[in-house]
Motif scaffolding. Structure first.
Motif, mmCIF file in Angstrom:
data_model
loop_
_atom_site.group_PDB
_atom_site.id
_atom_site.type_symbol
_atom_site.label_atom_id
_atom_site.label_comp_id
_atom_site.label_asym_id
_atom_site.label_seq_id
_atom_site.Cartn_x
_atom_site.Cartn_y
_atom_site.Cartn_z
ATOM 1 N N THR A 56 0.799 -1.021 -0.105
ATOM 2 C CA THR A 56 0.054 0.017 -0.079
ATOM 3 C C THR A 56 0.863 1.101 0.024
ATOM 4 O O THR A 56 1.697 1.402 1.150
ATOM 5 C CB THR A 56 -0.818 0.021 1.145
ATOM 6 N N ASP A 75 3.936 0.330 2.241
ATOM 7 C CA ASP A 75 3.900 -0.439 3.462
ATOM 8 C C ASP A 75 3.395 -1.964 3.087
ATOM 9 O O ASP A 75 2.369 -1.952 2.076
ATOM 10 C CB ASP A 75 2.977 0.080 4.515
ATOM 11 N N THR A 77 1.608 -5.542 4.118
ATOM 12 C CA THR A 77 0.872 -6.222 4.828
ATOM 13 C C THR A 77 0.469 -7.420 4.288
ATOM 14 O O THR A 77 0.687 -7.857 3.167
ATOM 15 C CB THR A 77 -0.517 -5.530 5.521
ATOM 16 N N ALA A 78 -0.299 -8.241 4.944
ATOM 17 C CA ALA A 78 -0.612 -9.804 4.558
ATOM 18 C C ALA A 78 -2.128 -9.817 4.362
ATOM 19 O O ALA A 78 -2.882 -9.361 5.121
ATOM 20 C CB ALA A 78 -0.025 -11.030 5.419
ATOM 21 N N ASP A 79 -2.440 -10.725 3.461
ATOM 22 C CA ASP A 79 -3.974 -11.039 3.423
ATOM 23 C C ASP A 79 -3.994 -12.792 3.278
ATOM 24 O O ASP A 79 -3.625 -13.189 2.236
ATOM 25 C CB ASP A 79 -4.300 -10.605 2.173
ATOM 26 N N TYR A 99 -1.534 -12.494 11.874
ATOM 27 C CA TYR A 99 -0.465 -11.973 11.054
ATOM 28 C C TYR A 99 -0.784 -10.637 9.942
ATOM 29 O O TYR A 99 -0.153 -10.107 9.272
ATOM 30 C CB TYR A 99 0.076 -13.318 10.124
ATOM 31 N N GLU A 100 -2.263 -10.723 9.888
ATOM 32 C CA GLU A 100 -2.924 -9.579 9.104
ATOM 33 C C GLU A 100 -2.923 -8.253 9.613
ATOM 34 O O GLU A 100 -3.313 -7.409 9.066
ATOM 35 C CB GLU A 100 -4.168 -10.179 8.467
ATOM 36 N N GLU A 101 -2.620 -8.228 10.847
ATOM 37 C CA GLU A 101 -2.895 -6.956 11.795
ATOM 38 C C GLU A 101 -1.696 -6.279 11.854
ATOM 39 O O GLU A 101 -1.612 -5.063 12.621
ATOM 40 C CB GLU A 101 -3.379 -7.493 13.057
ATOM 41 N N SER A 102 -0.544 -6.480 11.121
ATOM 42 C CA SER A 102 0.524 -5.365 11.342
ATOM 43 C C SER A 102 1.490 -5.241 9.949
ATOM 44 O O SER A 102 1.158 -6.080 9.089
ATOM 45 C CB SER A 102 1.600 -6.074 12.225
ATOM 46 N N ILE A 103 2.165 -4.471 10.015
ATOM 47 C CA ILE A 103 3.019 -4.033 8.803
ATOM 48 C C ILE A 103 4.278 -4.829 8.729
ATOM 49 O O ILE A 103 5.106 -4.741 10.017
ATOM 50 C CB ILE A 103 3.609 -2.573 8.785
ATOM 51 N N HIS A 104 4.748 -5.646 7.864
ATOM 52 C CA HIS A 104 5.693 -6.503 7.945
ATOM 53 C C HIS A 104 6.950 -5.982 7.246
ATOM 54 O O HIS A 104 8.169 -6.582 7.493
ATOM 55 C CB HIS A 104 5.388 -7.802 7.220
ATOM 56 N N THR A 106 8.596 -2.324 5.053
ATOM 57 C CA THR A 106 8.215 -1.051 4.240
ATOM 58 C C THR A 106 9.387 -0.741 3.173
ATOM 59 O O THR A 106 10.643 -0.927 3.757
ATOM 60 C CB THR A 106 8.188 0.149 5.225
#
Length: 227
Positions: A56, A75, A77-79, A99-104, A106
């Motif tokens: 994103t 940034d 993230t995961a889906d 695992y979907e709730e954070s930025i992994h 940048t």
């Protein structure tokens, strides 16, 4: 300029900008100009990976110190599409995996005709100086002069023109564009940016396979361009 047929897409995109007058090299820097806010979804060719990766682009940009060069931030993230591996935990029971709730990750990049395409940050590493991955203008098979950052020497190459590896987004090869294939050699240092990138005008990075991905290719599955 290579024509591109995008079928049901809302717009047409030329695979690459025209060469600049007086130089036969392709203006690589224009492929990374993110003047509209974009969102990419990439899926791994490694079938054991239980999630898609979403990139994103941030609405706000920053400027490189002492210049007017824009630095774009993306940034990651995961889906999750199944409940295995890192996508197993759902601590609050909402259906959204932890695992979907954070930025992994940048990525911060800048692009300019003279200074080229540069990585300022990736994989939690802030590059000082920024890594020039590719020159602003390059001929096919041309390599950059090696650039050192953080004790690692990076060499970029405009390696080839080839069909974009994005079967999920363009199942029909006749409507799939030809990508610029760019490589970035970090001398085997396993940095977060060494690897291969497939790019095209209007989309930016279509697919990528970093050395740390163990030969898996992350390819475009969905794209939004919020103009």
């Amino acid at each position: 300029m290579r024509p591109v047929i995008l079928g049901s897409l809302l717009f047409l995109v030329a695979c690459g900008p025209p060469p600049l007058t007086g130089y036969d090299g392709a203006p690589i820097y224009k492929l990374f100009q993110y003047d509209t806010v974009r969102t990419w979804t990439w899926q791994s060719s490694d079938t054991s990976v239980p999630f898609k990766m979403i990139g994103t682009q941030r609405t706000e940009t920053e400027k490189e110190e002492g210049t007017d060069i824009q630095i774009y931030a993306i940034d990651f993230t995961a889906d999750c599409f199944n409940n295995g591996g890192v996508c197993e935990a759902d601590s609050d029971g909402t259906g959204l995996r932890d695992y979907e709730e954070s930025i992994h990750d940048t990525w911060k990049l800048s692009t300019e005709s003279v200074k080229g395409v540069r990585f300022h940050e990736a994989g939690g590493v802030v590059f000082d100086p920024a890594v020039k991955a590719w020159d602003g203008l390059m001929l096919i098979k041309e390599q950059t002069t090696g650039v050192e950052s953080g004790g690692v020497t990076y060499t970029g190459e405009y390696a080839a023109d080839e069909l974009c590896p994005a079967e999920a987004y363009w199942p029909d090869e006749t409507t799939r564009p030809t990508c610029y294939k760019l490589t970035l050699d970090d001398g085997g240092a396993d940095t977060p940016i060494g690897g291969t990138y497939w790019v095209v005008s209007g989309f930016g990075i279509i697919s990528f396979s970093r050395d740390i991905d163990n030969e898996a290719v992350w390819s475009l599955a969905h794209f939004d361009d919020n103009q």
